[in-house]
Design a protein around this motif. Structure first.
Motif, PDB file in Angstrom:
ATOM      1  N   LEU A 155     -13.411   0.915   1.273  1.00 40.48           N
ATOM      2  CA  LEU A 155     -13.224   0.341   2.477  1.00 40.48           C
ATOM      3  C   LEU A 155     -13.430   1.620   3.612  1.00 40.48           C
ATOM      4  O   LEU A 155     -13.372   1.785   4.901  1.00 40.48           O
ATOM      5  CB  LEU A 155     -11.936   0.130   2.674  1.00 40.48           C
ATOM      6  CG  LEU A 155     -11.660  -1.193   2.100  1.00 40.48           C
ATOM      7  CD1 LEU A 155      -9.902  -1.683   2.209  1.00 40.48           C
ATOM      8  CD2 LEU A 155     -12.145  -2.494   2.677  1.00 40.48           C
TER       9      LEU A 155
ATOM     10  N   THR B 148       0.861  -1.258   0.001  1.00 43.13           N
ATOM     11  CA  THR B 148       0.105   0.068  -0.005  1.00 43.13           C
ATOM     12  C   THR B 148       0.930   1.328   0.084  1.00 43.13           C
ATOM     13  O   THR B 148       0.458   2.152  -0.548  1.00 43.13           O
ATOM     14  CB  THR B 148      -0.984   0.042   1.052  1.00 43.13           C
ATOM     15  OG1 THR B 148      -1.701  -1.209   1.285  1.00 43.13           O
ATOM     16  CG2 THR B 148      -1.907   1.205   1.362  1.00 43.13           C
TER      17      THR B 148
ATOM     18  N   VAL C  34     -10.378  -9.390   0.781  1.00 39.96           N
ATOM     19  CA  VAL C  34     -10.821  -8.194   1.552  1.00 39.96           C
ATOM     20  C   VAL C  34     -11.034  -8.321   3.031  1.00 39.96           C
ATOM     21  O   VAL C  34     -10.776  -7.617   3.971  1.00 39.96           O
ATOM     22  CB  VAL C  34     -11.972  -7.602   0.892  1.00 39.96           C
ATOM     23  CG1 VAL C  34     -12.324  -6.086   1.563  1.00 39.96           C
ATOM     24  CG2 VAL C  34     -11.600  -7.279  -0.674  1.00 39.96           C
ATOM     25  N   THR C  35     -11.798  -9.421   3.216  1.00 38.57           N
ATOM     26  CA  THR C  35     -12.089  -9.877   4.508  1.00 38.57           C
ATOM     27  C   THR C  35     -11.128 -10.217   5.295  1.00 38.57           C
ATOM     28  O   THR C  35     -11.094 -10.169   6.684  1.00 38.57           O
ATOM     29  CB  THR C  35     -13.132 -11.034   4.814  1.00 38.57           C
ATOM     30  OG1 THR C  35     -12.603 -12.010   4.067  1.00 38.57           O
ATOM     31  CG2 THR C  35     -14.444 -10.354   4.232  1.00 38.57           C
TER      32      THR C  35
ATOM     33  N   TYR D 183      -4.993   1.982   3.743  1.00 32.53           N
ATOM     34  CA  TYR D 183      -5.624   2.423   2.570  1.00 32.53           C
ATOM     35  C   TYR D 183      -6.438   3.490   2.633  1.00 32.53           C
ATOM     36  O   TYR D 183      -6.456   4.087   1.398  1.00 32.53           O
ATOM     37  CB  TYR D 183      -6.415   0.737   1.975  1.00 32.53           C
ATOM     38  CG  TYR D 183      -7.364   1.249   0.895  1.00 32.53           C
ATOM     39  CD1 TYR D 183      -7.259   1.052   0.023  1.00 32.53           C
ATOM     40  CD2 TYR D 183      -8.691   1.613   1.333  1.00 32.53           C
ATOM     41  CE1 TYR D 183      -7.990   1.093  -1.301  1.00 32.53           C
ATOM     42  CE2 TYR D 183      -9.662   1.819   0.205  1.00 32.53           C
ATOM     43  CZ  TYR D 183      -9.359   1.614  -1.039  1.00 32.53           C
ATOM     44  OH  TYR D 183     -10.086   1.738  -2.239  1.00 32.53           O
TER      45      TYR D 183
ATOM     46  N   LEU E  78      -7.884  -8.930   5.159  1.00 32.38           N
ATOM     47  CA  LEU E  78      -6.918  -7.974   5.544  1.00 32.38           C
ATOM     48  C   LEU E  78      -6.937  -7.150   6.876  1.00 32.38           C
ATOM     49  O   LEU E  78      -8.068  -7.009   7.274  1.00 32.38           O
ATOM     50  CB  LEU E  78      -6.996  -6.656   4.545  1.00 32.38           C
ATOM     51  CG  LEU E  78      -6.816  -7.180   3.059  1.00 32.38           C
ATOM     52  CD1 LEU E  78      -6.992  -5.673   2.012  1.00 32.38           C
ATOM     53  CD2 LEU E  78      -5.092  -7.358   2.731  1.00 32.38           C
TER      54      LEU E  78
ATOM     55  N   ASN F  37      -6.704  -4.687  10.039  1.00 26.47           N
ATOM     56  CA  ASN F  37      -7.152  -3.190  10.205  1.00 26.47           C
ATOM     57  C   ASN F  37      -6.297  -2.087   9.923  1.00 26.47           C
ATOM     58  O   ASN F  37      -6.522  -1.053   9.306  1.00 26.47           O
ATOM     59  CB  ASN F  37      -7.925  -2.867  11.507  1.00 26.47           C
ATOM     60  CG  ASN F  37      -9.258  -3.729  11.934  1.00 26.47           C
ATOM     61  OD1 ASN F  37      -9.880  -3.715  10.920  1.00 26.47           O
ATOM     62  ND2 ASN F  37      -9.539  -3.838  13.165  1.00 26.47           N
TER      63      ASN F  37
ATOM     64  N   ASN G 160      -6.375  -1.596   6.107  1.00 27.05           N
ATOM     65  CA  ASN G 160      -7.595  -1.207   5.645  1.00 27.05           C
ATOM     66  C   ASN G 160      -7.447   0.531   5.931  1.00 27.05           C
ATOM     67  O   ASN G 160      -7.631   1.341   5.072  1.00 27.05           O
ATOM     68  CB  ASN G 160      -8.747  -1.470   6.481  1.00 27.05           C
ATOM     69  CG  ASN G 160      -8.977  -3.052   5.947  1.00 27.05           C
ATOM     70  OD1 ASN G 160      -8.671  -3.435   4.793  1.00 27.05           O
ATOM     71  ND2 ASN G 160      -9.829  -3.827   6.742  1.00 27.05           N
ATOM     72  N   GLU G 161      -6.975   0.857   7.457  1.00 29.14           N
ATOM     73  CA  GLU G 161      -6.530   2.074   7.706  1.00 29.14           C
ATOM     74  C   GLU G 161      -5.600   3.129   6.815  1.00 29.14           C
ATOM     75  O   GLU G 161      -5.689   4.036   6.291  1.00 29.14           O
ATOM     76  CB  GLU G 161      -6.112   2.330   9.027  1.00 29.14           C
ATOM     77  CG  GLU G 161      -7.169   1.783  10.307  1.00 29.14           C
ATOM     78  CD  GLU G 161      -6.760   1.766  11.523  1.00 29.14           C
ATOM     79  OE1 GLU G 161      -5.398   1.905  11.639  1.00 29.14           O
ATOM     80  OE2 GLU G 161      -7.456   1.237  12.454  1.00 29.14           O
TER      81      GLU G 161
END
Length: 268
Positions: A267, A160, A182-183, A193, A185, A187, A190-191
């Motif tokens: 997300l 990322t 996706v599930t 991203y 990954l 947190n 995701n943050e």
């Protein structure tokens, strides 16, 4: 063993400072005798270490006397001097790199085919990061699942970060992921991203159940393909990097309809 020379002092400077710690306040003549530094050099050496604030002098006395600053304070000052020197040197190196980046322009025939491979998890990520750093126009990432060998958080953050740097350079980024990935990954990924990629208009992210393989197409001419282990599909064996515009074009043509049929992902 550690020595004062490790912090930038010359042999004579170190000997004079150590001698002052033993003698207490003393004259240059006495200090020359105590340290073994020739009288012809002693004043230059004293002036040098005084610029480092390692000694103090009593100018009013005749002859002039000198005293050593306490070791803890003296060492802290030497450490700060070295830090400033290293920071200045790092700035110089960065300037050199900036100049060389524009000067060193590798010219490659546009249609020449070239391929290389990296074997192993860490080597694979290193190769992918390297190629992402070379992107100039576009990056298409198609990701099915992460290998069980990977630290998902670490690898996700590294990739990322590279994609974010590419976007900052003006590169368009398209991410197509399998919903299961996706599930998976963490947190933290995701943050990163959301904070690094989501704010950019150049970034598009979608999901599709039709994603079966993991690969990356760079600038429409280069393809990085993950190769699973032949005996265990959950393990990564290698990554092949192929620079071939025609091959990348075929991959892109297969990718486009899947991209159009994929669902948008946000997300945020």
């Amino acid at each position: 063993m550690a020595d004062l020379s490790d912090l930038g002092l010359s042999e004579y400077e170190a000997r004079v400072y150590r001698a002052l710690l033993d003698t207490g306040p003393t004259t240059a003549k006495e200090l020359s005798r105590a340290s073994g530094v020739p009288m012809g050099r002693i004043y230059d050496v004293l002036a040098s270490i005084e610029t480092h604030s390692l000694i103090r002098s009593q100018s009013a006395s005749r002859p002039k006397k000198y005293v050593a600053v306490e070791p803890e304070t003296a060492l802290s000052r030497l450490l700060e001097d070295r830090r400033r020197e290293l920071e200045a040197r790092a700035d110089q190196y960065e300037e050199v790199v900036e100049e060389l980046v524009s000067e060193l322009d590798a010219s490659e025939p546009a249609n020449e085919r070239f391929w290389t491979a990296a074997v192993g998890a860490e080597e694979t990520i290193d190769l992918l990061e390297e190629r992402l750093a070379a992107a100039e126009e576009s990056v298409v990432v198609v990701a099915a699942v992460l290998s069980a060998q990977f630290d998902t958080a670490s690898v996700g953050n590294r990739v990322t970060e590279r994609l974010g740097a590419a976007v900052d350079r003006g590169v368009d980024v398209s991410l197509l992921m399998h919903p299961d990935l996706v599930t998976e990954l963490p947190n933290t990924v995701n943050e990163r991203y959301v904070n690094t990629l989501l704010p950019h208009d150049r970034v598009s992210t979608r999901t599709s159940d039709a994603v079966e393989r993991t690969f990356t197409v760079i600038d429409g001419v280069e393809t990085c393909i993950e190769v699973p282990h032949p005996l265990d599909s959950t393990q990564l064996f290698a990554m092949i990097d192929v620079k071939d515009p025609s091959f990348a074009g075929e991959i892109t043509r297969e990718f486009e309809p899947r991209w159009e049929g994929a669902e948008r992902l946000d997300l945020g």
